[in-house]
Design a protein around this motif. Structure first.
Motif, mmCIF file in Angstrom:
data_model
loop_
_atom_site.group_PDB
_atom_site.id
_atom_site.type_symbol
_atom_site.label_atom_id
_atom_site.label_comp_id
_atom_site.label_asym_id
_atom_site.label_seq_id
_atom_site.Cartn_x
_atom_site.Cartn_y
_atom_site.Cartn_z
ATOM 1 N N GLY A 59 1.099 -1.226 -0.092
ATOM 2 C CA GLY A 59 0.083 -0.172 0.223
ATOM 3 C C GLY A 59 1.030 1.120 0.129
ATOM 4 N N ARG A 60 1.412 1.452 1.085
ATOM 5 C CA ARG A 60 2.647 1.987 0.855
ATOM 6 C C ARG A 60 3.400 2.451 -0.762
ATOM 7 N NH1 ARG A 60 4.310 6.134 4.966
ATOM 8 N NH2 ARG A 60 6.237 7.763 3.559
ATOM 9 N N LEU A 61 4.498 0.970 -1.119
ATOM 10 C CA LEU A 61 4.621 1.329 -2.234
ATOM 11 C C LEU A 61 3.479 2.238 -3.478
ATOM 12 C CD1 LEU A 61 7.401 0.596 -3.614
ATOM 13 C CD2 LEU A 61 5.771 -1.336 -4.382
ATOM 14 N N ALA A 62 2.379 1.779 -3.021
ATOM 15 C CA ALA A 62 1.158 1.832 -4.446
ATOM 16 C C ALA A 62 1.232 3.969 -3.889
ATOM 17 C CB ALA A 62 0.328 1.582 -3.863
ATOM 18 N N GLU A 63 0.975 4.411 -3.047
ATOM 19 C CA GLU A 63 1.130 5.335 -2.668
ATOM 20 C C GLU A 63 1.899 6.556 -2.533
ATOM 21 O OE1 GLU A 63 -0.343 8.167 1.857
ATOM 22 O OE2 GLU A 63 -0.068 6.351 1.665
ATOM 23 N N ASP A 64 3.548 5.945 -2.930
ATOM 24 C CA ASP A 64 4.359 6.735 -3.122
ATOM 25 C C ASP A 64 4.902 6.982 -4.907
ATOM 26 O OD1 ASP A 64 4.438 6.919 -0.352
ATOM 27 O OD2 ASP A 64 6.350 5.505 -0.428
ATOM 28 N N PHE A 65 4.040 5.666 -5.132
ATOM 29 C CA PHE A 65 4.867 5.536 -6.612
ATOM 30 C C PHE A 65 3.715 5.340 -7.473
ATOM 31 C CE2 PHE A 65 8.453 4.600 -4.261
ATOM 32 C CZ PHE A 65 9.447 4.929 -4.543
ATOM 33 N N PRO A 66 2.899 6.566 -7.528
ATOM 34 C CA PRO A 66 1.569 6.106 -8.147
ATOM 35 C C PRO A 66 1.747 5.580 -10.200
ATOM 36 C CG PRO A 66 2.058 9.054 -7.991
ATOM 37 C CD PRO A 66 3.501 7.783 -7.473
ATOM 38 N N GLU A 67 3.296 5.549 -10.708
ATOM 39 C CA GLU A 67 3.386 5.591 -12.029
ATOM 40 C C GLU A 67 3.550 4.050 -11.966
ATOM 41 O OE1 GLU A 67 7.197 6.279 -9.691
ATOM 42 O OE2 GLU A 67 4.841 7.236 -9.951
ATOM 43 N N ILE A 68 2.966 3.266 -10.888
ATOM 44 C CA ILE A 68 3.061 1.672 -10.535
ATOM 45 C C ILE A 68 1.762 0.803 -11.360
ATOM 46 C CG2 ILE A 68 3.639 -0.442 -9.066
ATOM 47 C CD1 ILE A 68 5.226 0.829 -7.736
ATOM 48 N N ALA A 69 1.315 0.567 -11.818
ATOM 49 C CA ALA A 69 0.432 0.535 -12.659
ATOM 50 C C ALA A 69 -0.768 -0.739 -11.786
ATOM 51 C CB ALA A 69 0.115 0.852 -13.899
ATOM 52 N N GLU A 70 0.405 -1.446 -12.137
ATOM 53 C CA GLU A 70 0.330 -2.748 -12.001
ATOM 54 C C GLU A 70 1.444 -3.951 -10.808
ATOM 55 O OE1 GLU A 70 -0.954 -7.019 -13.838
ATOM 56 O OE2 GLU A 70 -1.440 -5.309 -15.022
ATOM 57 N N LEU A 71 1.608 -4.216 -10.122
ATOM 58 C CA LEU A 71 2.546 -4.821 -9.327
ATOM 59 C C LEU A 71 1.584 -6.648 -8.910
ATOM 60 C CD1 LEU A 71 5.375 -5.486 -8.134
ATOM 61 C CD2 LEU A 71 4.862 -4.381 -6.500
ATOM 62 N N ASP A 72 3.043 -7.806 -9.718
ATOM 63 C CA ASP A 72 1.808 -8.908 -9.137
ATOM 64 C C ASP A 72 2.792 -9.903 -8.658
ATOM 65 O OD1 ASP A 72 0.244 -11.178 -9.435
ATOM 66 O OD2 ASP A 72 0.742 -11.678 -12.097
ATOM 67 N N LEU A 73 2.274 -10.335 -7.639
ATOM 68 C CA LEU A 73 3.905 -10.838 -6.727
ATOM 69 C C LEU A 73 2.854 -12.342 -6.806
ATOM 70 C CD1 LEU A 73 4.089 -8.717 -3.853
ATOM 71 C CD2 LEU A 73 5.146 -9.090 -5.448
ATOM 72 N N ASP A 74 3.738 -13.238 -7.068
ATOM 73 C CA ASP A 74 2.532 -14.433 -7.532
ATOM 74 C C ASP A 74 3.454 -15.729 -7.877
ATOM 75 O OD1 ASP A 74 1.200 -16.551 -7.360
ATOM 76 O OD2 ASP A 74 0.465 -16.539 -9.510
ATOM 77 N N PRO A 75 3.942 -16.826 -6.580
ATOM 78 C CA PRO A 75 3.150 -17.039 -5.942
ATOM 79 C C PRO A 75 3.905 -15.690 -4.656
ATOM 80 C CG PRO A 75 4.743 -18.629 -6.243
ATOM 81 C CD PRO A 75 4.426 -18.315 -7.617
ATOM 82 N N LEU A 86 7.788 -15.030 -4.204
ATOM 83 C CA LEU A 86 8.523 -15.791 -5.259
ATOM 84 C C LEU A 86 9.112 -15.398 -7.175
ATOM 85 C CD1 LEU A 86 8.413 -20.003 -4.604
ATOM 86 C CD2 LEU A 86 9.465 -17.953 -3.506
ATOM 87 N N ASN A 87 7.833 -14.174 -6.999
ATOM 88 C CA ASN A 87 8.302 -14.061 -8.716
ATOM 89 C C ASN A 87 7.153 -13.374 -8.906
ATOM 90 O OD1 ASN A 87 8.242 -14.323 -11.986
ATOM 91 N ND2 ASN A 87 6.316 -14.867 -12.085
ATOM 92 N N ALA A 88 7.841 -12.355 -9.258
ATOM 93 C CA ALA A 88 7.003 -10.569 -9.472
ATOM 94 C C ALA A 88 7.134 -9.796 -11.238
ATOM 95 C CB ALA A 88 7.843 -9.761 -8.498
ATOM 96 N N ARG A 89 5.871 -9.366 -10.791
ATOM 97 C CA ARG A 89 5.819 -8.289 -12.287
ATOM 98 C C ARG A 89 5.217 -7.378 -12.544
ATOM 99 N NH1 ARG A 89 1.506 -8.156 -15.809
ATOM 100 N NH2 ARG A 89 -0.388 -8.971 -14.830
ATOM 101 N N LEU A 90 5.758 -6.130 -12.776
ATOM 102 C CA LEU A 90 5.676 -5.043 -12.297
ATOM 103 C C LEU A 90 5.550 -4.391 -13.700
ATOM 104 C CD1 LEU A 90 5.630 -2.637 -10.925
ATOM 105 C CD2 LEU A 90 7.808 -1.718 -11.260
ATOM 106 N N ARG A 91 4.602 -3.224 -14.349
ATOM 107 C CA ARG A 91 3.610 -2.883 -15.138
ATOM 108 C C ARG A 91 3.463 -0.914 -14.676
ATOM 109 N NH1 ARG A 91 -0.988 -0.329 -16.879
ATOM 110 N NH2 ARG A 91 -1.913 -1.819 -16.166
ATOM 111 N N LEU A 92 4.477 -0.209 -15.416
ATOM 112 C CA LEU A 92 4.442 1.046 -15.347
ATOM 113 C C LEU A 92 3.113 2.030 -16.439
ATOM 114 C CD1 LEU A 92 8.548 2.081 -14.324
ATOM 115 C CD2 LEU A 92 6.352 1.123 -12.940
ATOM 116 N N ALA A 93 3.531 3.337 -15.696
ATOM 117 C CA ALA A 93 2.426 4.180 -17.035
ATOM 118 C C ALA A 93 2.490 5.419 -16.533
ATOM 119 C CB ALA A 93 0.629 3.371 -16.754
ATOM 120 N N PRO A 94 2.243 6.428 -17.218
ATOM 121 C CA PRO A 94 1.723 7.786 -16.325
ATOM 122 C C PRO A 94 0.898 7.482 -15.257
ATOM 123 C CG PRO A 94 2.111 8.253 -18.433
ATOM 124 C CD PRO A 94 2.059 6.409 -18.251
ATOM 125 N N ALA A 95 1.300 8.452 -14.581
ATOM 126 C CA ALA A 95 0.070 8.188 -12.750
ATOM 127 C C ALA A 95 -0.737 9.101 -14.054
ATOM 128 C CB ALA A 95 0.916 9.290 -11.403
#
Length: 109
Positions: A59-75, A86-95
């Motif tokens: 939640g803090r990461l999403a608040e501090d970096f609004p350009e993080i459009a999606e962060l998927d941690l699985d599993p 164990l795995n992470a996928r990050l997508r950035l987009a303009p805030a």
């Protein structure tokens, strides 16, 4: 927004999911994972403190970096030593340009 999903249906969408707008409090994080039908499996015989800590940090990461459009941690594995993704996928987009339909539904008209 932080979205917590547990398990996956055949279409790939989480069977159990909870949403929370940021900023999050510790009470929000606790309610978030405990609202899931899978909560007993997530906590086992322990409390959900490591999972709550992870949710608060996300939640803090999403608040501090609004350009993080999606962060998927699985599993994500939780145990006595803490939580590990164990795995992470990050997508950035303009805030401000996030096309997530659930975000639009939460915004006042």
């Amino acid at each position: 927004m932080v979205r917590l999903g547990v398990g996956a249906a055949p279409g790939g969408l989480p069977e159990d999911q909870a949403l929370c707008l940021v900023p999050m409090t510790d009470l929000d994080a606790r309610r978030m994972w405990r609202s899931l039908p899978a909560a007993p499996r997530l906590a086992g015989r322990r409390d959900g403190t490591p999972l709550e800590d992870l949710l608060l940090r996300l939640g803090r990461l999403a608040e501090d970096f609004p350009e993080i459009a999606e962060l998927d941690l699985d599993p994500v594995l939780a145990g006595p030593g803490g939580v590990a993704a164990l795995n992470a996928r990050l997508r950035l987009a303009p805030a401000g340009n996030e096309p997530d339909p659930s975000l639009r539904a939460l915004r006042p008209s």
